[in-house]
Design a protein around this motif. Structure first.
Motif, short mmCIF file in Angstrom:
data_model
loop_
_atom_site.label_atom_id
_atom_site.label_comp_id
_atom_site.label_asym_id
_atom_site.label_seq_id
_atom_site.Cartn_x
_atom_site.Cartn_y
_atom_site.Cartn_z
N SER B 132 0.83 -1.20 0.00
CA SER B 132 0.00 0.00 0.00
C SER B 132 0.87 1.26 0.00
N THR B 134 3.70 1.62 -1.46
CA THR B 134 4.40 1.83 -2.72
C THR B 134 3.47 1.85 -3.93
N LEU B 135 2.18 1.62 -3.75
CA LEU B 135 1.28 1.48 -4.92
C LEU B 135 1.31 2.71 -5.82
N VAL B 136 1.05 3.88 -5.24
CA VAL B 136 0.96 5.10 -6.05
C VAL B 136 2.31 5.45 -6.66
N PRO B 137 3.41 5.53 -5.86
CA PRO B 137 4.69 5.86 -6.49
C PRO B 137 5.15 4.82 -7.50
N SER B 138 4.85 3.53 -7.26
CA SER B 138 5.24 2.51 -8.24
C SER B 138 4.55 2.76 -9.57
#
Lengths: 298, 289
Positions: B132, B134-138
Protein backbone atom coordinates in the motif's frame (compact mmCIF):
# COMPACT_ATOMS: atom_id res chain seq x y z
CA UNK A 1 46.44 -12.32 8.19
CA UNK A 2 46.16 -8.58 8.59
CA UNK A 3 44.59 -7.65 5.31
CA UNK A 4 43.31 -4.17 4.73
CA UNK A 5 39.64 -3.61 4.18
CA UNK A 6 40.26 -2.96 0.49
CA UNK A 7 42.06 -6.26 0.08
CA UNK A 8 39.19 -8.10 1.70
CA UNK A 9 36.68 -6.31 -0.50
CA UNK A 10 38.70 -7.15 -3.61
CA UNK A 11 38.98 -10.82 -2.60
CA UNK A 12 35.24 -11.17 -2.10
CA UNK A 13 34.23 -9.13 -5.15
CA UNK A 14 32.21 -12.07 -6.47
CA UNK A 15 30.00 -11.73 -3.40
CA UNK A 16 29.17 -8.16 -4.32
CA UNK A 17 28.61 -8.98 -7.97
CA UNK A 18 26.11 -11.65 -6.98
CA UNK A 19 23.96 -9.28 -4.94
CA UNK A 20 24.18 -6.38 -7.40
CA UNK A 21 21.23 -7.47 -9.58
CA UNK A 22 19.05 -7.96 -6.49
CA UNK A 23 20.03 -4.58 -5.07
CA UNK A 24 19.46 -2.84 -8.40
CA UNK A 25 15.91 -4.20 -8.60
CA UNK A 26 15.25 -3.36 -4.95
CA UNK A 27 16.57 0.19 -5.25
CA UNK A 28 14.50 0.99 -8.33
CA UNK A 29 11.26 -0.87 -7.65
CA UNK A 30 11.14 -1.03 -3.83
CA UNK A 31 13.28 1.58 -2.07
CA UNK A 32 12.63 4.41 -4.47
CA UNK A 33 8.81 3.99 -4.42
CA UNK A 34 8.79 3.57 -0.62
CA UNK A 35 10.80 6.74 -0.02
CA UNK A 36 8.91 8.57 -2.73
CA UNK A 37 5.61 7.53 -1.09
CA UNK A 38 6.72 8.96 2.26
CA UNK A 39 7.93 12.16 0.59
CA UNK A 40 4.96 12.66 -1.72
CA UNK A 41 2.49 12.21 1.13
CA UNK A 42 3.43 15.77 2.07
CA UNK A 43 2.49 17.19 -1.33
CA UNK A 44 -0.64 18.44 -2.99
CA UNK A 45 0.20 16.42 -6.06
CA UNK A 46 -1.76 15.49 -9.16
CA UNK A 47 -0.41 13.09 -11.75
CA UNK A 48 1.83 14.87 -14.22
CA UNK A 49 2.24 18.08 -12.22
CA UNK A 50 5.13 18.97 -9.96
CA UNK A 51 2.94 19.60 -6.91
CA UNK A 52 3.20 21.89 -3.90
CA UNK A 53 4.76 21.01 -0.59
CA UNK A 54 2.05 21.28 2.07
CA UNK A 55 3.67 19.62 5.09
CA UNK A 56 1.34 17.43 7.09
CA UNK A 57 -1.87 18.95 5.72
CA UNK A 58 -2.84 15.71 3.96
CA UNK A 59 -2.69 13.85 7.27
CA UNK A 60 -4.62 16.60 9.07
CA UNK A 61 -7.30 16.44 6.40
CA UNK A 62 -7.47 12.64 6.62
CA UNK A 63 -8.20 12.62 10.34
CA UNK A 64 -10.24 15.80 10.74
CA UNK A 65 -12.04 16.42 7.48
CA UNK A 66 -12.53 13.09 5.74
CA UNK A 67 -15.52 11.12 7.02
CA UNK A 68 -15.04 8.47 4.36
CA UNK A 69 -11.50 7.76 5.56
CA UNK A 70 -12.66 7.46 9.17
CA UNK A 71 -15.39 5.07 8.06
CA UNK A 72 -12.85 3.10 6.05
CA UNK A 73 -10.71 2.74 9.18
CA UNK A 74 -13.70 1.42 11.13
CA UNK A 75 -14.50 -1.05 8.36
CA UNK A 76 -10.85 -2.10 8.28
CA UNK A 77 -10.88 -2.74 12.03
CA UNK A 78 -14.12 -4.72 11.76
CA UNK A 79 -12.81 -6.84 8.88
CA UNK A 80 -9.41 -7.42 10.47
CA UNK A 81 -10.96 -8.57 13.75
CA UNK A 82 -13.18 -10.90 11.78
CA UNK A 83 -10.22 -12.24 9.77
CA UNK A 84 -8.42 -12.91 13.06
CA UNK A 85 -11.40 -14.88 14.35
CA UNK A 86 -11.69 -16.83 11.11
CA UNK A 87 -8.05 -17.32 10.08
CA UNK A 88 -6.63 -17.87 13.56
CA UNK A 89 -9.56 -19.01 15.75
CA UNK A 90 -11.55 -21.21 13.38
CA UNK A 91 -8.39 -22.51 11.74
CA UNK A 92 -6.97 -23.60 15.09
CA UNK A 93 -10.17 -25.53 15.73
CA UNK A 94 -10.06 -27.24 12.37
CA UNK A 95 -6.34 -27.99 12.66
CA UNK A 96 -6.85 -29.62 16.08
CA UNK A 97 -9.78 -31.65 14.74
CA UNK A 98 -7.71 -32.94 11.84
CA UNK A 99 -4.71 -33.57 14.07
CA UNK A 100 -6.73 -35.78 16.43
CA UNK A 101 -8.26 -37.96 13.75
CA UNK A 102 -6.86 -41.46 14.20
CA UNK A 103 -7.58 -42.89 10.77
CA UNK A 104 -4.53 -42.00 8.65
CA UNK A 105 -6.53 -42.16 5.43
CA UNK A 106 -9.18 -39.65 6.38
CA UNK A 107 -6.56 -37.49 8.09
CA UNK A 108 -4.64 -37.30 4.81
CA UNK A 109 -7.82 -36.57 2.87
CA UNK A 110 -8.82 -33.64 5.09
CA UNK A 111 -5.30 -32.25 5.04
CA UNK A 112 -5.27 -32.39 1.26
CA UNK A 113 -8.72 -30.81 1.11
CA UNK A 114 -7.50 -27.74 3.01
CA UNK A 115 -5.40 -26.91 -0.07
CA UNK A 116 -8.60 -26.31 -2.05
CA UNK A 117 -9.17 -22.64 -1.09
CA UNK A 118 -5.54 -22.00 -2.09
CA UNK A 119 -5.59 -23.52 -5.56
CA UNK A 120 -8.91 -21.94 -6.53
CA UNK A 121 -7.87 -18.42 -7.64
CA UNK A 122 -8.99 -15.88 -5.05
CA UNK A 123 -10.79 -13.86 -7.70
CA UNK A 124 -12.92 -16.86 -8.67
CA UNK A 125 -14.14 -17.29 -5.10
CA UNK A 126 -14.83 -13.55 -4.79
CA UNK A 127 -16.81 -13.54 -8.05
CA UNK A 128 -18.74 -16.69 -7.10
CA UNK A 129 -19.76 -15.00 -3.85
CA UNK A 130 -20.74 -11.87 -5.71
CA UNK A 131 -23.08 -14.13 -7.66
CA UNK A 132 -24.32 -15.91 -4.53
CA UNK A 133 -25.27 -12.52 -3.03
CA UNK A 134 -27.09 -11.36 -6.19
CA UNK A 135 -30.47 -9.99 -5.15
CA UNK A 136 -32.56 -11.38 -8.00
CA UNK A 137 -30.93 -14.61 -9.16
CA UNK A 138 -28.49 -15.36 -6.32
CA UNK A 139 -28.78 -18.71 -4.53
CA UNK A 140 -28.64 -17.13 -1.06
CA UNK A 141 -31.97 -15.39 -1.50
CA UNK A 142 -33.31 -18.47 -3.30
CA UNK A 143 -32.45 -20.62 -0.27
CA UNK A 144 -34.07 -18.12 2.12
CA UNK A 145 -37.26 -18.09 0.06
CA UNK A 146 -37.12 -21.86 -0.21
CA UNK A 147 -37.20 -22.29 3.57
CA UNK A 148 -39.91 -19.69 3.98
CA UNK A 149 -37.85 -16.74 5.18
CA UNK A 150 -38.86 -14.22 2.51
CA UNK A 151 -38.49 -11.36 4.99
CA UNK A 152 -34.80 -12.13 5.40
CA UNK A 153 -33.90 -11.67 1.75
CA UNK A 154 -31.78 -8.65 0.89
CA UNK A 155 -29.92 -6.96 -1.90
CA UNK A 156 -26.85 -8.07 0.02
CA UNK A 157 -24.21 -5.98 -1.72
CA UNK A 158 -26.45 -2.98 -2.50
CA UNK A 159 -27.85 -2.07 0.91
CA UNK A 160 -25.51 0.31 2.78
CA UNK A 161 -26.20 -1.20 6.21
CA UNK A 162 -25.63 -4.77 5.09
CA UNK A 163 -23.01 -4.66 2.34
CA UNK A 164 -19.97 -4.60 4.66
CA UNK A 165 -21.22 -7.72 6.43
CA UNK A 166 -21.80 -9.41 3.09
CA UNK A 167 -18.17 -8.67 2.16
CA UNK A 168 -17.06 -9.85 5.59
CA UNK A 169 -18.95 -13.16 5.58
CA UNK A 170 -18.01 -14.19 2.05
CA UNK A 171 -16.28 -17.55 1.64
CA UNK A 172 -18.46 -19.26 4.24
CA UNK A 173 -17.42 -21.49 6.10
CA UNK A 174 -14.39 -19.18 6.28
CA UNK A 175 -11.71 -21.82 6.54
CA UNK A 176 -8.29 -20.53 5.52
CA UNK A 177 -6.31 -23.44 4.13
CA UNK A 178 -2.87 -21.93 4.61
CA UNK A 179 -3.53 -21.20 8.30
CA UNK A 180 -4.78 -24.73 8.89
CA UNK A 181 -1.70 -26.21 7.21
CA UNK A 182 0.67 -24.00 9.21
CA UNK A 183 -1.03 -24.91 12.49
CA UNK A 184 -1.11 -28.60 11.58
CA UNK A 185 2.63 -28.50 10.91
CA UNK A 186 3.06 -27.01 14.38
CA UNK A 187 0.88 -29.62 16.05
CA UNK A 188 2.69 -32.46 14.32
CA UNK A 189 6.03 -31.12 15.50
CA UNK A 190 5.07 -31.55 19.17
CA UNK A 191 7.03 -34.55 20.52
CA UNK A 192 4.83 -37.55 21.31
CA UNK A 193 6.39 -37.90 24.77
CA UNK A 194 5.07 -34.52 25.88
CA UNK A 195 1.49 -35.35 24.95
CA UNK A 196 1.76 -38.82 26.48
CA UNK A 197 3.16 -37.66 29.77
CA UNK A 198 0.38 -35.08 29.83
CA UNK A 199 -2.17 -37.82 29.30
CA UNK A 200 -0.69 -39.79 32.20
CA UNK A 201 -1.19 -36.72 34.35
CA UNK A 202 -4.82 -36.71 33.28
CA UNK A 203 -4.70 -33.97 30.68
CA UNK A 204 -7.08 -35.02 27.92
CA UNK A 205 -9.57 -33.24 25.69
CA UNK A 206 -9.79 -29.55 26.50
CA UNK A 207 -7.06 -29.64 29.10
CA UNK A 208 -4.69 -31.26 26.64
CA UNK A 209 -5.49 -28.46 24.18
CA UNK A 210 -5.27 -25.67 26.73
CA UNK A 211 -2.16 -26.70 28.63
CA UNK A 212 -0.12 -28.72 26.16
CA UNK A 213 -0.94 -28.04 22.53
CA UNK A 214 -1.83 -24.34 22.46
CA UNK A 215 1.26 -23.22 24.42
CA UNK A 216 3.48 -25.23 22.09
CA UNK A 217 2.07 -23.75 18.89
CA UNK A 218 2.19 -20.12 20.07
CA UNK A 219 4.96 -19.57 17.52
CA UNK A 220 2.67 -20.51 14.65
CA UNK A 221 -0.27 -18.59 16.12
CA UNK A 222 1.88 -15.51 16.55
CA UNK A 223 3.02 -15.74 12.95
CA UNK A 224 -0.57 -16.08 11.76
CA UNK A 225 -1.70 -13.10 13.85
CA UNK A 226 1.02 -10.91 12.31
CA UNK A 227 0.28 -12.10 8.78
CA UNK A 228 -3.48 -11.71 9.23
CA UNK A 229 -3.22 -8.18 10.61
CA UNK A 230 -0.87 -7.13 7.81
CA UNK A 231 -3.23 -8.67 5.29
CA UNK A 232 -6.39 -7.29 6.89
CA UNK A 233 -5.05 -3.73 6.87
CA UNK A 234 -3.91 -3.94 3.24
CA UNK A 235 -6.55 -6.09 1.59
CA UNK A 236 -9.02 -4.40 -0.70
CA UNK A 237 -9.27 -6.63 -3.75
CA UNK A 238 -12.47 -8.25 -2.40
CA UNK A 239 -14.04 -4.83 -1.87
CA UNK A 240 -12.71 -3.67 -5.23
CA UNK A 241 -14.25 -6.63 -7.07
CA UNK A 242 -17.53 -6.82 -5.11
CA UNK A 243 -18.61 -3.24 -4.38
CA UNK A 244 -15.85 -0.76 -5.35
CA UNK A 245 -16.40 0.72 -1.87
CA UNK A 246 -20.09 1.43 -2.39
CA UNK A 247 -23.01 1.72 -1.88
CA UNK A 248 -22.45 5.32 -0.69
CA UNK A 249 -18.99 4.42 0.67
CA UNK A 250 -20.42 1.95 3.20
CA UNK A 251 -17.82 -0.73 2.35
CA UNK A 252 -14.89 1.64 1.92
CA UNK A 253 -11.56 0.39 3.29
CA UNK A 254 -8.30 2.39 3.35
CA UNK A 255 -6.79 0.56 0.38
CA UNK A 256 -9.88 1.17 -1.72
CA UNK A 257 -9.99 4.83 -0.70
CA UNK A 258 -6.33 5.20 -1.61
CA UNK A 259 -7.03 3.61 -5.00
CA UNK A 260 -10.00 5.92 -5.56
CA UNK A 261 -8.08 9.07 -4.66
CA UNK A 262 -5.06 8.15 -6.76
CA UNK A 263 -6.62 6.73 -9.90
CA UNK A 264 -10.15 8.14 -10.08
CA UNK A 265 -9.77 11.73 -8.90
CA UNK A 266 -5.99 11.99 -9.34
CA UNK A 267 -5.14 13.14 -5.81
CA UNK A 268 -1.85 11.29 -5.74
CA UNK A 269 -0.32 13.08 -2.75
CA UNK A 270 -3.41 12.51 -0.65
CA UNK A 271 -3.46 8.84 -1.70
CA UNK A 272 0.22 8.52 -0.72
CA UNK A 273 -0.69 9.84 2.73
CA UNK A 274 -3.30 7.07 3.08
CA UNK A 275 -0.59 4.57 2.11
CA UNK A 276 1.69 5.97 4.81
CA UNK A 277 -1.04 5.64 7.46
CA UNK A 278 -1.61 2.01 6.43
CA UNK A 279 2.13 1.35 6.63
CA UNK A 280 2.31 2.83 10.15
CA UNK A 281 -0.67 0.77 11.32
CA UNK A 282 0.91 -2.51 10.17
CA UNK A 283 4.26 -1.50 11.64
CA UNK A 284 2.82 -0.76 15.09
CA UNK A 285 0.67 -3.89 15.08
CA UNK A 286 3.61 -6.09 14.17
CA UNK A 287 5.92 -4.60 16.78
CA UNK A 288 3.30 -4.92 19.53
CA UNK A 289 2.67 -8.48 18.52
CA UNK A 290 6.36 -9.44 18.54
CA UNK A 291 6.72 -7.85 21.95
CA UNK A 292 3.77 -9.12 23.91
CA UNK A 293 2.99 -12.58 22.63
CA UNK A 294 5.83 -14.86 23.61
CA UNK A 295 6.20 -18.40 22.44
CA UNK A 296 6.96 -21.31 24.68
CA UNK A 297 9.86 -23.68 24.26
CA UNK A 298 9.99 -27.30 25.19
CA UNK B 1 10.21 -42.98 20.55
CA UNK B 2 6.70 -44.15 21.16
CA UNK B 3 7.86 -47.65 22.04
CA UNK B 4 10.26 -46.34 24.64
CA UNK B 5 7.65 -44.40 26.55
CA UNK B 6 5.29 -47.37 26.38
CA UNK B 7 7.79 -49.73 27.90
CA UNK B 8 8.49 -47.30 30.69
CA UNK B 9 4.89 -46.53 31.44
CA UNK B 10 3.61 -50.09 31.00
CA UNK B 11 -0.01 -51.20 30.72
CA UNK B 12 -2.01 -48.15 31.73
CA UNK B 13 -0.26 -46.06 29.09
CA UNK B 14 -1.53 -48.44 26.44
CA UNK B 15 -5.09 -47.72 27.44
CA UNK B 16 -4.37 -44.02 27.62
CA UNK B 17 -2.87 -44.08 24.15
CA UNK B 18 -6.15 -45.27 22.77
CA UNK B 19 -7.74 -42.34 24.57
CA UNK B 20 -5.39 -40.13 22.59
CA UNK B 21 -7.67 -40.48 19.58
CA UNK B 22 -11.17 -41.09 20.87
CA UNK B 23 -14.17 -39.82 18.95
CA UNK B 24 -13.03 -40.19 15.37
CA UNK B 25 -16.63 -40.49 14.21
CA UNK B 26 -17.91 -37.07 15.18
CA UNK B 27 -14.71 -35.40 14.08
CA UNK B 28 -14.99 -36.96 10.65
CA UNK B 29 -18.63 -35.90 10.38
CA UNK B 30 -17.88 -32.33 11.47
CA UNK B 31 -14.96 -31.98 9.07
CA UNK B 32 -16.96 -33.66 6.31
CA UNK B 33 -19.74 -31.07 6.67
CA UNK B 34 -17.17 -28.26 6.60
CA UNK B 35 -15.60 -29.64 3.45
CA UNK B 36 -19.00 -30.01 1.80
CA UNK B 37 -19.79 -26.38 2.59
CA UNK B 38 -16.41 -25.28 1.26
CA UNK B 39 -16.96 -27.01 -2.03
CA UNK B 40 -20.65 -26.04 -2.39
CA UNK B 41 -20.05 -22.84 -4.41
CA UNK B 42 -17.93 -24.82 -6.88
CA UNK B 43 -20.62 -27.49 -7.26
CA UNK B 44 -23.08 -24.67 -7.91
CA UNK B 45 -20.74 -23.22 -10.54
CA UNK B 46 -20.36 -26.60 -12.25
CA UNK B 47 -24.12 -27.14 -12.40
CA UNK B 48 -24.85 -23.65 -13.75
CA UNK B 49 -22.00 -23.80 -16.26
CA UNK B 50 -23.93 -26.39 -18.29
CA UNK B 51 -27.12 -24.32 -18.57
CA UNK B 52 -28.48 -22.18 -21.36
CA UNK B 53 -30.15 -18.93 -20.23
CA UNK B 54 -33.63 -20.47 -20.52
CA UNK B 55 -32.59 -23.57 -18.58
CA UNK B 56 -31.24 -21.28 -15.85
CA UNK B 57 -34.51 -19.37 -15.69
CA UNK B 58 -36.54 -22.55 -15.30
CA UNK B 59 -34.32 -24.53 -12.89
CA UNK B 60 -31.47 -22.35 -11.64
CA UNK B 61 -29.61 -24.56 -9.19
CA UNK B 62 -30.29 -28.19 -10.13
CA UNK B 63 -28.82 -30.05 -13.11
CA UNK B 64 -30.73 -29.86 -16.39
CA UNK B 65 -30.34 -31.73 -19.68
CA UNK B 66 -29.08 -31.46 -22.35
CA UNK B 67 -25.80 -30.17 -21.00
CA UNK B 68 -24.63 -27.09 -22.86
CA UNK B 69 -20.96 -27.73 -23.56
CA UNK B 70 -20.96 -24.75 -25.90
CA UNK B 71 -20.67 -22.51 -22.82
CA UNK B 72 -17.17 -23.89 -22.41
CA UNK B 73 -16.37 -23.48 -26.08
CA UNK B 74 -17.37 -19.84 -25.78
CA UNK B 75 -15.37 -19.30 -22.59
CA UNK B 76 -12.21 -20.94 -23.97
CA UNK B 77 -12.02 -18.42 -26.80
CA UNK B 78 -12.00 -15.49 -24.41
CA UNK B 79 -10.07 -16.96 -21.50
CA UNK B 80 -7.17 -18.36 -23.55
CA UNK B 81 -5.73 -14.91 -24.34
CA UNK B 82 -5.80 -14.00 -20.61
CA UNK B 83 -4.21 -17.33 -19.76
CA UNK B 84 -1.41 -16.75 -22.24
CA UNK B 85 -0.75 -13.32 -20.70
CA UNK B 86 -0.62 -14.93 -17.25
CA UNK B 87 1.84 -17.57 -18.39
CA UNK B 88 4.08 -14.90 -19.94
CA UNK B 89 4.07 -12.55 -16.96
CA UNK B 90 4.11 -15.08 -14.11
CA UNK B 91 6.58 -17.24 -16.03
CA UNK B 92 9.06 -14.45 -16.70
CA UNK B 93 8.71 -13.28 -13.11
CA UNK B 94 9.41 -16.68 -11.61
CA UNK B 95 12.54 -17.14 -13.75
CA UNK B 96 13.85 -13.74 -12.70
CA UNK B 97 13.04 -14.37 -9.04
CA UNK B 98 14.77 -17.78 -8.99
CA UNK B 99 17.89 -16.41 -10.67
CA UNK B 100 18.26 -13.24 -8.60
CA UNK B 101 17.30 -14.70 -5.25
CA UNK B 102 19.50 -17.79 -5.58
CA UNK B 103 22.53 -15.67 -6.55
CA UNK B 104 22.00 -13.25 -3.68
CA UNK B 105 21.21 -16.04 -1.21
CA UNK B 106 24.38 -17.91 -2.17
CA UNK B 107 26.42 -14.77 -1.68
CA UNK B 108 24.85 -13.96 1.70
CA UNK B 109 25.29 -17.53 2.93
CA UNK B 110 28.71 -18.51 1.62
CA UNK B 111 30.83 -15.44 0.84
CA UNK B 112 32.06 -13.36 3.79
CA UNK B 113 32.24 -9.99 2.13
CA UNK B 114 32.59 -6.86 4.29
CA UNK B 115 29.21 -5.23 4.91
CA UNK B 116 27.35 -8.49 4.35
CA UNK B 117 25.16 -8.19 7.45
CA UNK B 118 24.23 -4.61 6.69
CA UNK B 119 23.23 -5.39 3.11
CA UNK B 120 21.23 -8.41 4.24
CA UNK B 121 19.26 -6.34 6.74
CA UNK B 122 18.71 -3.68 4.08
CA UNK B 123 17.05 -6.39 2.01
CA UNK B 124 15.18 -7.88 4.98
CA UNK B 125 13.78 -4.49 6.04
CA UNK B 126 11.75 -4.37 2.84
CA UNK B 127 9.66 -7.27 4.12
CA UNK B 128 8.06 -4.70 6.42
CA UNK B 129 7.19 -2.29 3.59
CA UNK B 130 3.65 -3.04 2.50
CA UNK B 131 2.38 -2.76 -1.06
CA UNK B 132 0.00 0.00 0.00
CA UNK B 133 2.89 2.38 0.70
CA UNK B 134 4.40 1.83 -2.72
CA UNK B 135 1.28 1.48 -4.92
CA UNK B 136 0.96 5.10 -6.05
CA UNK B 137 4.69 5.86 -6.49
CA UNK B 138 5.24 2.51 -8.24
CA UNK B 139 2.56 3.40 -10.73
CA UNK B 140 4.14 6.80 -11.40
CA UNK B 141 7.56 5.14 -11.72
CA UNK B 142 6.33 2.56 -14.21
CA UNK B 143 4.64 5.33 -16.18
CA UNK B 144 7.79 7.47 -16.21
CA UNK B 145 9.83 4.47 -17.40
CA UNK B 146 7.34 4.19 -20.30
CA UNK B 147 6.39 0.63 -19.37
CA UNK B 148 2.64 1.28 -19.44
CA UNK B 149 0.80 -1.19 -21.67
CA UNK B 150 3.76 -3.58 -21.76
CA UNK B 151 4.04 -6.78 -19.75
CA UNK B 152 7.28 -5.42 -18.28
CA UNK B 153 5.11 -3.18 -16.08
CA UNK B 154 4.12 -6.37 -14.25
CA UNK B 155 7.27 -8.46 -14.57
CA UNK B 156 9.89 -5.99 -13.31
CA UNK B 157 8.11 -4.85 -10.10
CA UNK B 158 7.04 -8.44 -9.40
CA UNK B 159 10.63 -9.69 -9.65
CA UNK B 160 11.75 -6.94 -7.26
CA UNK B 161 9.10 -7.81 -4.68
CA UNK B 162 9.09 -11.59 -5.15
CA UNK B 163 12.81 -12.15 -4.60
CA UNK B 164 12.63 -11.17 -0.91
CA UNK B 165 10.97 -14.34 0.33
CA UNK B 166 13.16 -16.34 -2.06
CA UNK B 167 16.34 -14.88 -0.56
CA UNK B 168 15.12 -15.70 2.95
CA UNK B 169 14.27 -19.32 2.16
CA UNK B 170 17.33 -20.04 0.00
CA UNK B 171 19.82 -18.31 2.30
CA UNK B 172 18.67 -20.51 5.18
CA UNK B 173 19.09 -23.55 2.95
CA UNK B 174 22.56 -22.61 1.66
CA UNK B 175 23.68 -21.98 5.23
CA UNK B 176 22.53 -25.44 6.25
CA UNK B 177 24.80 -27.05 3.62
CA UNK B 178 28.17 -28.21 5.02
CA UNK B 179 30.76 -25.43 4.65
CA UNK B 180 33.57 -28.01 4.21
CA UNK B 181 32.07 -29.03 0.90
CA UNK B 182 32.34 -25.49 -0.45
CA UNK B 183 35.86 -25.09 0.98
CA UNK B 184 36.90 -28.30 -0.75
CA UNK B 185 35.62 -26.93 -4.05
CA UNK B 186 37.58 -23.72 -3.54
CA UNK B 187 40.77 -25.63 -2.76
CA UNK B 188 40.28 -27.51 -6.02
CA UNK B 189 40.32 -24.13 -7.73
CA UNK B 190 36.63 -23.62 -8.44
CA UNK B 191 35.40 -20.03 -8.54
CA UNK B 192 32.29 -19.02 -6.62
CA UNK B 193 30.39 -18.77 -9.91
CA UNK B 194 31.24 -22.40 -10.68
CA UNK B 195 30.36 -23.55 -7.18
CA UNK B 196 27.05 -21.71 -7.36
CA UNK B 197 26.12 -23.17 -10.73
CA UNK B 198 27.52 -26.72 -10.47
CA UNK B 199 27.22 -27.48 -6.74
CA UNK B 200 24.82 -25.22 -4.87
CA UNK B 201 22.02 -24.93 -7.44
CA UNK B 202 21.66 -28.67 -8.17
CA UNK B 203 21.52 -29.38 -4.42
CA UNK B 204 18.78 -26.87 -3.87
CA UNK B 205 16.39 -27.99 -6.59
CA UNK B 206 13.44 -28.77 -4.33
CA UNK B 207 13.83 -25.50 -2.42
CA UNK B 208 13.84 -23.65 -5.73
CA UNK B 209 10.57 -25.43 -6.44
CA UNK B 210 9.12 -24.19 -3.17
CA UNK B 211 10.12 -20.61 -3.98
CA UNK B 212 8.72 -20.95 -7.49
CA UNK B 213 5.34 -22.21 -6.29
CA UNK B 214 5.04 -19.44 -3.69
CA UNK B 215 5.98 -16.83 -6.27
CA UNK B 216 3.55 -18.09 -8.91
CA UNK B 217 0.70 -18.15 -6.37
CA UNK B 218 1.49 -14.54 -5.48
CA UNK B 219 1.65 -13.10 -8.99
CA UNK B 220 -1.14 -15.26 -10.40
CA UNK B 221 -3.69 -13.84 -7.96
CA UNK B 222 -2.78 -10.17 -8.44
CA UNK B 223 -6.02 -8.46 -9.36
CA UNK B 224 -5.61 -4.70 -9.27
CA UNK B 225 -2.08 -3.77 -10.39
CA UNK B 226 -2.48 -5.10 -13.98
CA UNK B 227 -5.69 -3.11 -14.44
CA UNK B 228 -3.71 0.06 -13.63
CA UNK B 229 -0.70 -0.44 -15.87
CA UNK B 230 -2.40 -2.18 -18.81
CA UNK B 231 -5.07 0.03 -20.42
CA UNK B 232 -5.81 -2.60 -23.07
CA UNK B 233 -7.84 -5.50 -21.71
CA UNK B 234 -6.37 -7.99 -24.15
CA UNK B 235 -3.07 -7.60 -22.29
CA UNK B 236 -4.59 -8.56 -18.92
CA UNK B 237 -3.56 -11.74 -17.09
CA UNK B 238 -6.09 -14.31 -16.00
CA UNK B 239 -7.14 -12.86 -12.63
CA UNK B 240 -8.26 -9.40 -13.80
CA UNK B 241 -9.31 -11.08 -17.05
CA UNK B 242 -11.84 -13.27 -15.25
CA UNK B 243 -13.17 -10.20 -13.46
CA UNK B 244 -13.71 -8.32 -16.71
CA UNK B 245 -15.16 -11.44 -18.36
CA UNK B 246 -17.78 -11.70 -15.61
CA UNK B 247 -18.58 -7.98 -15.86
CA UNK B 248 -19.03 -8.25 -19.60
CA UNK B 249 -21.18 -11.39 -19.77
CA UNK B 250 -22.80 -11.15 -16.34
CA UNK B 251 -26.29 -12.14 -17.50
CA UNK B 252 -25.14 -15.24 -19.43
CA UNK B 253 -24.72 -17.16 -16.21
CA UNK B 254 -23.75 -20.43 -17.86
CA UNK B 255 -20.92 -18.81 -19.80
CA UNK B 256 -19.71 -16.90 -16.74
CA UNK B 257 -19.49 -20.03 -14.60
CA UNK B 258 -17.80 -22.00 -17.39
CA UNK B 259 -15.20 -19.23 -17.63
CA UNK B 260 -14.56 -19.09 -13.89
CA UNK B 261 -14.13 -22.88 -13.75
CA UNK B 262 -11.80 -22.97 -16.74
CA UNK B 263 -9.80 -20.16 -15.17
CA UNK B 264 -9.30 -22.28 -12.05
CA UNK B 265 -7.74 -25.21 -13.89
CA UNK B 266 -4.12 -24.00 -14.38
CA UNK B 267 -3.39 -23.72 -10.64
CA UNK B 268 -5.01 -27.12 -10.07
CA UNK B 269 -2.65 -28.60 -12.68
CA UNK B 270 0.31 -26.88 -11.02
CA UNK B 271 -0.79 -28.34 -7.71
CA UNK B 272 -1.16 -31.87 -9.10
CA UNK B 273 2.45 -31.81 -10.29
CA UNK B 274 3.96 -30.10 -7.27
CA UNK B 275 1.71 -31.02 -4.34
CA UNK B 276 4.60 -31.78 -2.00
CA UNK B 277 6.40 -28.50 -2.79
CA UNK B 278 3.07 -26.73 -2.42
CA UNK B 279 2.45 -27.86 1.14
CA UNK B 280 6.10 -27.38 2.04
CA UNK B 281 6.07 -23.87 0.61
CA UNK B 282 2.90 -22.79 2.32
CA UNK B 283 4.09 -23.97 5.72
CA UNK B 284 7.77 -23.06 5.33
CA UNK B 285 9.13 -20.80 8.00
CA UNK B 286 6.24 -21.69 10.26
CA UNK B 287 8.10 -24.29 12.29
CA UNK B 288 11.10 -22.19 13.20
CA UNK B 289 9.39 -18.96 14.25
Amino acid sequence: MNKTLWERIWETRTGYLMVVPTLAFLLVFQYYPAVSGLYRSMFDWNAGLAGNFIGLSNFVELFTDDDVFIRSLKNMALLTIWYLVAFVGLSTGVAVLIHRIRNEGSKYFFRLFMILPVIIPAVVLILLWKFIYDSTIGPLNAILIGVGLQDWTHAWLAEPKIAIYAVMFRNFPWIDGVSVLILLAGLQAIPVEIVESGLLDGASGWRRLRYIELPLITGQIKLLIVLTIMWGVQEYSAVWAMTQGGPIDSTQVPGMWMYFNAFRISRMGYASAIGVVMFLITLVATILNMRYIRSQEY
Amino acid sequence: MATRSESIAGGPAQRQRRGLHRGDAWRTVALGILCALMIAPLIMAIIISFKSPSQFTRVPFLPTWPMRWENYEFAVQIISQFLLNSIITSGATVIGVLLLSSLAAYSFAQIRFPGRTFVFYAVLALMMVPASLTLVPSFVLVRDLRLINTHWSLILPWIAGGQLIGILILRAFFESLPGEMFDACRIDGATDWQIYWHVALPLTRSMLGVVAVLNILGTWNNLIWPTLTLPERKMWPLTPGLYSYMEQYYTSYGRVMAGLLLGSIPLVILFVFTSRLFVEGLTSGAIKT
